[in-house]
Structure formats: C-alpha cells, structure tokens
Design a protein around this motif. Structure first.
Motif: not given
Length: 207
Positions: A88-97, A114-116, A122-125
């Motif tokens: 239950r974090p404030a935000e998840i950042v996805l890298l290397g995806m 899933q995050g929604l 969740t942000v994918l970068r």
C-alpha cells in the motif's frame, strides 16, 4: 520503485529518491546491485543473470525470493508488482518494463490496471516515455515531454475532457483502435485529463 529486466540505463538512476523502496525483478535486481544499490527485495527466476551475478544479488538484497522458472504462473515483473501493491505505497514507479519483447511490454503496460483497481497510483517510465492509466481525473505537470497521447485501454472511454492542452476535448468519446488523440501537447505548466467512464492510457513521450 520496481526495476524489471527490460531496457535500463543511466537515465533511470536520477529517478531514485532518498527513502524509496527498491525492488529488483530478475535482471532488474542486477542493475540495482551493479550500480551500488541494495534492493529491499530481489525476486524472480533469475534466468537472465549468471550464477555469479545471482549470488551477488542474494548477498546484497535485504530479502531474496527465488522462483521456479517452470512452475510460476506470473512474470517476474508481475510478481514484484503484486508484492508492491500489498505494501500500500503512495506511488509505484515501474522502470525496465519495456524493451525488445513486445509481449512483455504490453503485459507490463496492462499491469497498470491492477494499480488502478487497488487505488495505488502507478507510473511506468522508460527513457522516452511516461505512462499512466486513469478512469477519473489525472493531473499532470510539464516534465519536458514533447507529446502527450491518449489511448483507450477499454473498448470505449467516455466523457474525456482535457485542460491545458493545445488541442482540447470536452466530454469526448474515444474508441479502441482510433488515433484521434495521438500527439497532443501541453500548453500549461499544469494540465488535467478527466474521464467519466472507461480506462484511458495517458502517454507522455519524446523522441
């Protein structure tokens, strides 16, 4: 922050902030360790690293979870993401995806659902893109990206309103398969996308 086994480079390092919980999935764990970071969690089947690298990851990680490459039902990235959602974090950042495997790239983009559903932003970068999914109101800031595009992740997205965009929309409908909302631009330091129903990918990108 979850580091997957896709395309990673020096561009990813500045995204790491003090106090971030670092998770390495398979080769993503080696990326962290090889850059001097101790992952809070390293997990996966580790079929993309050498035996020596795997041993080093195990020594450096706060927690190490080794998965059977044959019997597991989920990708390493999804296993790491499911673990992160449980925290239950404030935000998840996805890298290397993202990378050369289009199947993995598309699967990882779809993880945003899933995050929604869990209510965890969740942000994918990657080096050229920032991707987020919304089914309500999403506020954005200008991070220097050249373009911003909207793509439905459901068959239809209704009630789309854009604020702070070069090409505005008001109560618009987008259907999957259309390119109507590709390559828009922000014209304000802060902008917003509002959706009444459906799920909409908001992709900021640069060449």
């Amino acid at each position: 922050m979850i580091f997957g086994g896709g395309a990673l480079g020096e561009w990813a390092i500045p995204h790491i902030g003090e106090g971030d919980v670092l998770v390495g999935a398979d080769q993503g764990a080696w990326f962290l360790v090889s850059h001097g970071y101790r992952p809070h969690l390293a997990m996966g089947d580790f079929d993309s690293v050498t035996a020596e690298q795997k041993k080093h990851i195990q020594q450096m990680a706060g927690e190490f979870r080794d998965c059977d490459p044959i019997m597991k039902d989920y990708t390493d990235s999804e296993l790491a993401y499911m673990w992160a959602l449980q925290q239950r974090p404030a935000e998840i950042v996805l890298l290397g995806m993202t990378g050369t495997r289009l199947d993995h790239t598309l699967a990882n983009v779809q993880l945003l659902r899933q995050g929604l559903a869990a209510g965890v932003r969740t942000v994918l970068r990657n080096e050229h893109n920032r991707i987020e999914l919304t089914n309500g109101r999403l506020e954005l800031t200008d991070e220097g990206f050249s373009y911003i595009s909207l793509l439905p992740l459901t068959i239809e997205v209704q009630g789309i309103t854009l604020e702070g965009f070069q090409y505005p929309l008001r109560d618009a409908v987008l259907t999957m398969g259309q390119s109507l909302a590709v390559s828009n631009k922000l014209v304000a330091p802060a902008a917003a996308v509002t959706v009444r129903s459906g799920e909409l990918l908001v992709i900021q990108s640069r060449d």
